[in-house]
Design an enzyme around this catalytic site. Structure first.
Site, short mmCIF file in Angstrom:
data_model
loop_
_atom_site.label_atom_id
_atom_site.label_comp_id
_atom_site.label_asym_id
_atom_site.label_seq_id
_atom_site.Cartn_x
_atom_site.Cartn_y
_atom_site.Cartn_z
N LYS A 84 -3.68 -111.23 -34.65
CA LYS A 84 -2.72 -111.73 -35.64
C LYS A 84 -2.42 -113.20 -35.36
CE LYS A 84 0.90 -108.81 -37.44
NZ LYS A 84 2.09 -108.04 -37.03
C1 E4P Z 1 3.81 -106.83 -39.83
O1 E4P Z 1 2.71 -106.91 -39.33
C2 E4P Z 1 5.06 -107.16 -39.13
O2 E4P Z 1 4.94 -106.73 -37.81
C3 E4P Z 1 6.26 -106.45 -39.69
O3 E4P Z 1 5.93 -105.69 -40.83
C4 E4P Z 1 7.47 -107.32 -39.86
O4 E4P Z 1 8.51 -106.54 -40.38
P1 E4P Z 1 10.04 -107.02 -40.33
O5 E4P Z 1 10.22 -108.08 -41.36
O6 E4P Z 1 10.81 -105.77 -40.67
O7 E4P Z 1 10.28 -107.53 -38.93
#
Ligand code: E4P
Length: 216
Positions: A84
């Site tokens: 990522k």
């Molecule tokens: C996605 O890959 C992220 O880890 C995640 O969905 C972020 O979610 P949040 O906005 O609830 O922290």
């Protein structure tokens, strides 16, 4: 639409795996921080032993050269690791260089169609539009998912749209309607998606009638 679990908790992953509906996992530094100092590498390898699908591990470097080194390290942890990288200028260069090397990239923190387009053109495997965080600032997060899907479909780009930052069951249904290829969800959404009061009432009625009919 495929479902990934958005967590770094091995307990949540093991519990959800029994349903056979989870085909990948996404993690990030915030999710890891909740795990009380566990080694990131060890946790990713534990996850890979449970779920046979893409497992996102997030880079924290801020320069393209450093991102490349970190991405190589994360990708070496397991063949199913997808790295990522947040979308910004340094990130975009790193996405391009990583994908040239065959490292699969999930581009995270996408909040506009232009960010999604650039990420896809640079070679991203997954685009992660953050729905809930846009909703939080009174912007339509699901509209961004629709725009990302349109981009990918209209121009036959290789990236898959991974709806992220989903907060409730309606988000999941809407992501599917929007054509997202994947939705990553907190474990708490599975029972919420399952539950329907008419199902519970229906089961109770069938059981009562089964007794009347002498079946049980
Ligand atoms: C996605 O890959 C992220 O880890 C995640 O969905 C972020 O979610 P949040 O906005 O609830 O922290």
């Amino acid at each position: 639409m495929r479902l990934f679990l958005d967590t770094a908790s091995i307990d949540e992953i093991r519990a959800a795996a029994r349903f056979g509906v989870i085909s990948g996992v996404t993690t990030n530094p915030s999710l890891l921080a909740r795990e009380g100092g566990v080694s990131y590498k060890q946790r990713i390898q534990e996850i890979a032993a449970v779920i046979d699908g893409p497992i996102s591990a997030e880079c924290v470097s801020r320069k393209a050269d450093d991102l490349l080194v970190e991405a190589r390290e994360l990708a070496s942890w397991h063949p199913n690791v997808v790295v990522k990288i947040p979308i910004d200028e340094e990130g975009l260069e790193a996405i391009h260089r990583c994908s040239e090397e065959g490292i699969r990239i999930n581009v995270t923190l996408i909040f506009s169609p232009n960010q999604a387009l650039l990420a896809a053109l640079a070679g991203a495997a997954f685009l992660s539009p953050f729905v809930g965080r846009l909703d939080d600032i009174s912007s339509d997060g699901m509209e961004l998912v629709r725009q990302c899907v349109d981009l990918v479909e209209n121009y036959d780009l290789g990236a898959r749209v991974l709806a992220a930052s989903l907060r409730h069951p309606l988000h999941v249904a809407q992501a599917a309607q929007a054509g997202a290829h994947v939705a990553t969800i907190p474990a708490s959404l599975i029972p919420q998606m399952l539950k329907h009061p008419l199902t519970d009432i229906g089961i109770d009625k069938f059981l009562a009638d089964a007794k009347t009919a002498g079946l049980i």
